[in-house]
Design a protein around this motif. Sequence first.
Motif, PDB file in Angstrom:
ATOM      1  N   SER A 129       0.855  -1.093   0.011  1.00 19.88           N
ATOM      2  CA  SER A 129      -0.088   0.022   0.079  1.00 19.88           C
ATOM      3  C   SER A 129       0.871   1.217   0.025  1.00 19.88           C
ATOM      4  O   SER A 129       0.577   2.333  -0.778  1.00 19.88           O
ATOM      5  CB  SER A 129      -0.843  -0.016   1.329  1.00 19.88           C
ATOM      6  OG  SER A 129      -1.679   1.117   1.360  1.00 19.88           O
ATOM      7  N   HIS A 130       2.022   1.199   0.780  1.00 18.44           N
ATOM      8  CA  HIS A 130       2.857   2.665   0.866  1.00 18.44           C
ATOM      9  C   HIS A 130       3.435   2.740  -0.342  1.00 18.44           C
ATOM     10  O   HIS A 130       3.650   3.835  -0.841  1.00 18.44           O
ATOM     11  CB  HIS A 130       3.896   2.312   2.140  1.00 18.44           C
ATOM     12  CG  HIS A 130       4.852   3.360   2.218  1.00 18.44           C
ATOM     13  ND1 HIS A 130       4.567   4.435   2.903  1.00 18.44           N
ATOM     14  CD2 HIS A 130       6.052   3.586   1.805  1.00 18.44           C
ATOM     15  CE1 HIS A 130       5.344   5.402   3.055  1.00 18.44           C
ATOM     16  NE2 HIS A 130       6.352   5.093   2.331  1.00 18.44           N
ATOM     17  N   ALA A 172      12.304   2.365   0.491  1.00 16.93           N
ATOM     18  CA  ALA A 172      11.430   2.845   1.461  1.00 16.93           C
ATOM     19  C   ALA A 172      11.412   1.911   2.672  1.00 16.93           C
ATOM     20  O   ALA A 172      11.175   2.486   3.786  1.00 16.93           O
ATOM     21  CB  ALA A 172      10.111   2.890   0.958  1.00 16.93           C
ATOM     22  N   PHE A 173      11.942   0.770   2.768  1.00 12.93           N
ATOM     23  CA  PHE A 173      11.647  -0.188   3.664  1.00 12.93           C
ATOM     24  C   PHE A 173      13.058  -0.984   4.059  1.00 12.93           C
ATOM     25  O   PHE A 173      13.198  -1.600   5.236  1.00 12.93           O
ATOM     26  CB  PHE A 173      10.777  -1.405   3.629  1.00 12.93           C
ATOM     27  CG  PHE A 173       9.373  -0.611   3.633  1.00 12.93           C
ATOM     28  CD1 PHE A 173       8.455  -0.604   4.749  1.00 12.93           C
ATOM     29  CD2 PHE A 173       8.687  -0.208   2.605  1.00 12.93           C
ATOM     30  CE1 PHE A 173       7.307  -0.342   4.807  1.00 12.93           C
ATOM     31  CE2 PHE A 173       7.253   0.078   2.437  1.00 12.93           C
ATOM     32  CZ  PHE A 173       6.801   0.338   3.618  1.00 12.93           C
ATOM     33  N   ARG A 209      -6.769  -7.091   2.879  1.00  9.82           N
ATOM     34  CA  ARG A 209      -7.553  -6.152   2.055  1.00  9.82           C
ATOM     35  C   ARG A 209      -8.609  -6.997   1.025  1.00  9.82           C
ATOM     36  O   ARG A 209      -9.700  -6.592   0.997  1.00  9.82           O
ATOM     37  CB  ARG A 209      -6.923  -5.500   1.100  1.00  9.82           C
ATOM     38  CG  ARG A 209      -5.643  -4.609   1.566  1.00  9.82           C
ATOM     39  CD  ARG A 209      -4.658  -4.167   0.657  1.00  9.82           C
ATOM     40  NE  ARG A 209      -3.671  -5.221   0.419  1.00  9.82           N
ATOM     41  CZ  ARG A 209      -2.630  -5.070  -0.332  1.00  9.82           C
ATOM     42  NH1 ARG A 209      -2.217  -4.069  -0.841  1.00  9.82           N
ATOM     43  NH2 ARG A 209      -1.905  -6.194  -0.687  1.00  9.82           N
ATOM     44  N   TYR A 259      -3.842   7.493   7.320  1.00 16.25           N
ATOM     45  CA  TYR A 259      -3.214   6.470   6.716  1.00 16.25           C
ATOM     46  C   TYR A 259      -1.414   6.551   6.690  1.00 16.25           C
ATOM     47  O   TYR A 259      -1.206   7.885   6.859  1.00 16.25           O
ATOM     48  CB  TYR A 259      -3.644   5.900   5.558  1.00 16.25           C
ATOM     49  CG  TYR A 259      -3.642   6.739   4.403  1.00 16.25           C
ATOM     50  CD1 TYR A 259      -4.712   7.798   4.138  1.00 16.25           C
ATOM     51  CD2 TYR A 259      -2.539   6.855   3.503  1.00 16.25           C
ATOM     52  CE1 TYR A 259      -4.696   8.694   3.268  1.00 16.25           C
ATOM     53  CE2 TYR A 259      -2.416   7.863   2.299  1.00 16.25           C
ATOM     54  CZ  TYR A 259      -3.571   8.733   2.194  1.00 16.25           C
ATOM     55  OH  TYR A 259      -3.415   9.349   1.181  1.00 16.25           O
ATOM     56  N   TYR A 280       1.032   6.709   4.426  1.00 16.31           N
ATOM     57  CA  TYR A 280       1.638   7.718   3.632  1.00 16.31           C
ATOM     58  C   TYR A 280       1.431   9.012   4.150  1.00 16.31           C
ATOM     59  O   TYR A 280       2.017  10.098   4.192  1.00 16.31           O
ATOM     60  CB  TYR A 280       1.455   7.648   2.335  1.00 16.31           C
ATOM     61  CG  TYR A 280       2.105   8.518   1.278  1.00 16.31           C
ATOM     62  CD1 TYR A 280       3.361   8.629   1.349  1.00 16.31           C
ATOM     63  CD2 TYR A 280       1.060   9.098   0.358  1.00 16.31           C
ATOM     64  CE1 TYR A 280       3.917   9.574   0.394  1.00 16.31           C
ATOM     65  CE2 TYR A 280       1.612  10.023  -0.624  1.00 16.31           C
ATOM     66  CZ  TYR A 280       3.083  10.198  -0.541  1.00 16.31           C
ATOM     67  OH  TYR A 280       3.570  11.309  -1.464  1.00 16.31           O
ATOM     68  N   GLY A 325       9.186   4.373   5.153  1.00 16.35           N
ATOM     69  CA  GLY A 325       8.394   3.399   5.425  1.00 16.35           C
ATOM     70  C   GLY A 325       8.785   2.512   6.450  1.00 16.35           C
ATOM     71  O   GLY A 325       7.996   2.150   7.447  1.00 16.35           O
ATOM     72  N   TRP A 350      -8.583  -1.793   7.428  1.00 14.78           N
ATOM     73  CA  TRP A 350      -8.318  -1.527   5.940  1.00 14.78           C
ATOM     74  C   TRP A 350      -9.414  -1.118   5.268  1.00 14.78           C
ATOM     75  O   TRP A 350     -10.741  -1.611   5.396  1.00 14.78           O
ATOM     76  CB  TRP A 350      -7.877  -3.023   5.332  1.00 14.78           C
ATOM     77  CG  TRP A 350      -6.428  -3.364   5.713  1.00 14.78           C
ATOM     78  CD1 TRP A 350      -6.241  -4.194   6.950  1.00 14.78           C
ATOM     79  CD2 TRP A 350      -5.243  -2.896   5.078  1.00 14.78           C
ATOM     80  NE1 TRP A 350      -4.681  -4.215   6.739  1.00 14.78           N
ATOM     81  CE2 TRP A 350      -4.190  -3.476   5.615  1.00 14.78           C
ATOM     82  CE3 TRP A 350      -4.952  -2.173   4.025  1.00 14.78           C
ATOM     83  CZ2 TRP A 350      -2.893  -3.277   5.500  1.00 14.78           C
ATOM     84  CZ3 TRP A 350      -3.626  -2.207   3.536  1.00 14.78           C
ATOM     85  CH2 TRP A 350      -2.563  -2.656   4.492  1.00 14.78           C
ATOM     86  N   PRO A 357      -4.760  -0.486  -4.038  1.00 11.33           N
ATOM     87  CA  PRO A 357      -4.882  -1.598  -3.414  1.00 11.33           C
ATOM     88  C   PRO A 357      -5.256  -1.573  -2.004  1.00 11.33           C
ATOM     89  O   PRO A 357      -5.560  -2.780  -1.526  1.00 11.33           O
ATOM     90  CB  PRO A 357      -3.060  -2.055  -3.317  1.00 11.33           C
ATOM     91  CG  PRO A 357      -2.547  -1.012  -3.142  1.00 11.33           C
ATOM     92  CD  PRO A 357      -3.371  -0.030  -4.077  1.00 11.33           C
ATOM     93  N   GLY A 358      -5.951  -0.500  -1.596  1.00 15.22           N
ATOM     94  CA  GLY A 358      -6.434  -0.296  -0.380  1.00 15.22           C
ATOM     95  C   GLY A 358      -5.446   0.269   0.567  1.00 15.22           C
ATOM     96  O   GLY A 358      -4.504   0.065   0.536  1.00 15.22           O
ATOM     97  N   ARG A 359      -6.160   0.809   1.580  1.00 17.95           N
ATOM     98  CA  ARG A 359      -5.071   1.525   2.641  1.00 17.95           C
ATOM     99  C   ARG A 359      -5.554   1.149   4.015  1.00 17.95           C
ATOM    100  O   ARG A 359      -7.013   1.059   4.101  1.00 17.95           O
ATOM    101  CB  ARG A 359      -5.316   3.323   2.427  1.00 17.95           C
ATOM    102  CG  ARG A 359      -4.379   3.768   1.574  1.00 17.95           C
ATOM    103  CD  ARG A 359      -4.946   5.157   1.261  1.00 17.95           C
ATOM    104  NE  ARG A 359      -4.138   5.734  -0.131  1.00 17.95           N
ATOM    105  CZ  ARG A 359      -4.710   6.759  -0.533  1.00 17.95           C
ATOM    106  NH1 ARG A 359      -5.659   7.446  -0.397  1.00 17.95           N
ATOM    107  NH2 ARG A 359      -3.874   7.154  -1.522  1.00 17.95           N
ATOM    108  N   LYS A 360      -4.681   1.043   5.045  1.00 18.96           N
ATOM    109  CA  LYS A 360      -4.851   1.000   6.452  1.00 18.96           C
ATOM    110  C   LYS A 360      -5.172   2.109   7.144  1.00 18.96           C
ATOM    111  O   LYS A 360      -4.078   2.907   7.216  1.00 18.96           O
ATOM    112  CB  LYS A 360      -3.885   0.031   6.911  1.00 18.96           C
ATOM    113  CG  LYS A 360      -3.977  -0.300   8.302  1.00 18.96           C
ATOM    114  CD  LYS A 360      -2.848  -1.203   8.681  1.00 18.96           C
ATOM    115  CE  LYS A 360      -3.054  -2.107  10.037  1.00 18.96           C
ATOM    116  NZ  LYS A 360      -1.858  -2.990  10.437  1.00 18.96           N
TER     117      LYS A 360
END
Lengths: 166, 115
Positions: free
Chosen positions: A35-36, A47-48, A131, B30, B32, B48, B68, B75-78
């Motif tokens: 998602s990020h 990023a990670f 999801r 969320y 980001y 991240g 979520w 793709p969906g976010r938390k």
Amino acid sequence: MSTALSTYRRDLILALRMREVPGDRIGEIVAEVESHVADTGEDPLDAFGPARDYAAGFAGGRRSRWGWHELLVAVASGVGGYLVAVGLLGLVGGTPAGPLPSWAALLLGVAIGVPTIGHVRRRSSVIRDPRTGQEMLPVPRWVPWAVAGTLAAPLVVGVAVVALSS
Amino acid sequence: MSDDGSWPPEWMRAALPLCVLAVVAAEETYGYAVAQRLHAAGLGTVKGGTLYPVLNRLEQEGLLRSAWREGAGGPGRKFYTVTEQGSAALAERTAAWHTFAERAGRLLPSLEAQR
């Protein structure tokens, strides 16, 4: 999915598995990364950091501790399996399974064993995408059959030996 | 003050959980968006790999909860929201942080004295 993300996802799942992080947590962690990266457009490695280093920050092994639940499942599996085996052998050999008729032992074993297997399957550490609820690493269809065949082989051989010798 | 928005990592490690808690307490958000808010506040770029473990720890402590949701084409976010316990912790930790910063500040030479 980009190659970089696909590779990172595979490496991260493997690293988290190695640390015995439960499947539902792995699903959450991987979904957060995806998602990020979708939001930022970043390379997941940037990023990670390396997947193994990122996975090292998550504690695992929470399901390795034994409690009453695990003990009950183990006893139910053992009793169910024993009754099925004794019932089958009794039916083939024509001898009763202790105080129970063979058919009763077989039925009782199935009645205990089938719900136990279903319960274990539901609670097993499958990696699910939070999801969608779908498995992140779906197991090929032939795998359950191969496992069942491997487990059933000694029983089939035992029944065959008893049948041939009687 | 850091001109490029980067701060010593040990300062960020100490301040980040409280800042993240404050950002989420301000509104449901969320990952980001939290990173963007921190950047806009002058705390630099939070990757991240640093941010999500902090969010996870706050959730494990019961200070945040998450759900979520499907994204528009994504793709969906938390999404994270603060809990009652989180609001109480934010108030308590904010007061403690201000006291700490004030005492530490009093110990340091003033900027005018350095000129």
